[in-house]
Design an enzyme around this catalytic site. Structure first.
Site, PDB file in Angstrom:
ATOM      1  CB  CYS A 143      -0.556   2.451   4.164  1.00  9.35           C
ATOM      2  SG  CYS A 143      -2.010   1.930   3.170  1.00  9.35           S
ATOM      3  CG  ASP A 144       3.106   0.911   4.331  1.00 11.10           C
ATOM      4  OD1 ASP A 144       2.705   1.608   5.693  1.00 11.10           O
ATOM      5  OD2 ASP A 144       2.861  -0.213   4.193  1.00 11.10           O
ATOM      6  CB  CYS A 148      -0.878  -0.016   1.321  1.00 11.16           C
ATOM      7  SG  CYS A 148      -1.755   1.605   1.204  1.00 11.16           S
TER       8      CYS A 148
END
Ligand code: NAP
Length: 309
Positions: free
Chosen positions: A137-138, A134
């Site tokens: 997200c990261d 992701c």
């Protein structure tokens, strides 16, 4: 909570949320069961820019929230629970969850798909420590560092574009010599000065100590292995359908559910919508369309069952 329902939808991504809206609007007593927050993969989209009618890109989380609210406003109910068993007895489906059991005259499976893993040494070990599925997200954890993206479809290209805004440089490796992604997106990737595309290249190992520090790649054309220092590896190589609950329903070799053009599976009254079904094109708009068609067809199925009972 009422346990005897007309329609139960399992899965709260775009397909399930659209089905909930259409089901409730068709006056079906509709329950949507989702194990996490509603939204599915849409929650991970940074800028949704290809949904018809929405000109200014919207955040996927906000978009999913709108779908959720809209379905609730039409009367759909939501339950956060995990479904363990789905079985059909006579005209009824029995749905067992960790929050109680339900029956329904029709079920729409909108359980989506899970990210495929590259299955190379180091991948599981460094998950959450440099290996990610992701970018939204990261990606921010690796700002101004060198990142590597694996894959050649829309997801890999989309996410490489997103990461290029954060990274010092993005290396995109794809196992073939051409992208699978839509042409417009692939062209933007190839024209992006911060993305270096390496075709005919596969990942052999992800290395590091406490976190990812490098990756072992193989140039298939030159038949040469080499190591590249990177801080993060983002894997976008497709996904596998979550169709385990569908019992006897017919599937393709990858496990995706076959449906007819009303989204009905080979089990009468069991419909499938979104990424869990066999489909040539997977977009939020097609997931919503699947959900709407499935709910409409479920309403017709329920009428039929009631008329013949
Ligand atoms: P996908 O279209 O199935 O592409 C998967 C890519 O990963 C392919 O290029 C494939 O290579 C490669 N691959 C598969 N297994 C691999 C392995 N073991 N090792 C290395 N590479 C491997 O999957 P996706 O990109 O996740 O997209 C899924 C669906 O969502 C598609 O329908 C897509 O259109 C849609 N989507 C759309 C958007 C958008 O419109 N912006 C964004 C994201 C996703 P080959 O090409 O050699 O098969």
């Amino acid at each position: 909570m009422k346990t005897e329902r007309d329609l139960v939808i399992i899965g709260g991504g775009a397909a399930g949320l659209a089905a909930a809206q259409y089901g409730a609007r068709a006056n079906l007593d509709t329950l949507l069961i989702e194990e996490m927050a509603p939204g599915g993969q849409a929650l991970l989209i940074d800028r949704l820019e290809n949904y018809p009618g929405i000109i200014e890109p919207v955040n996927g989380y906000d978009f999913a929230e709108t779908l959720h609210t809209q379905a609730e406003n039409f009367g759909a109910e939501f339950l956060t629970a995990s479904v363990s068993v789905l079985k059909k007895e006579g005209n009824f489906f029995h749905i067992e969850t960790n929050e109680g059991n339900f029956t329904a005259l029709a079920v729409i499976l909108a359980t989506g798909a899970v990210h495929r893993h590259a299955q190379v040494p180091g991948e599981e070990e460094f998950q959450g420590r440099g290996v990610s599925y992701c970018a939204t997200c990261d990606g921010p954890f690796f700002k101004n560092k060198k990142m590597l993206v694996v894959g050649g479809g829309d997801a890999a290209c989309d996410e490489a574009m997103f990461l290029s805004k954060l990274a010092e440089k993005v290396i995109l490796v794809h196992r073939r010599d051409a992208f699978r992604a839509q042409k417009s997106l692939a062209s933007r990737v190839l024209a992006n000065p911060k993305i270096e595309v390496r075709f005919n290249t596969v990942v052999r190992e992800i290395k590091g100590d406490t976190k990812v520090s490098s990756i072992l790649l193989e140039d298939l054309a030159a038949k040469k292995r080499y190591e590249e220092a990177v801080a993060a590896v983002f894997v976008f190589i497709g996904s596998d359908p979550r169709s385990a609950l569908a019992g006897e329903a017919k599937r393709d070799e990858g496990g995706s559910l076959f449906t007819d053009d009303t989204m009905e599976t080979s089990v009468k009254g069991l419909f499938a919508a979104g990424d869990v079904r066999v489909s040539p094109f997977r977009q939020i708009v097609t997931a919503c369309s699947d959900g709407a068609i499935a709910a409409h067809a479920a309403a017709m199925h329920i009428d039929e069952v009631r008329e013949t009972a």
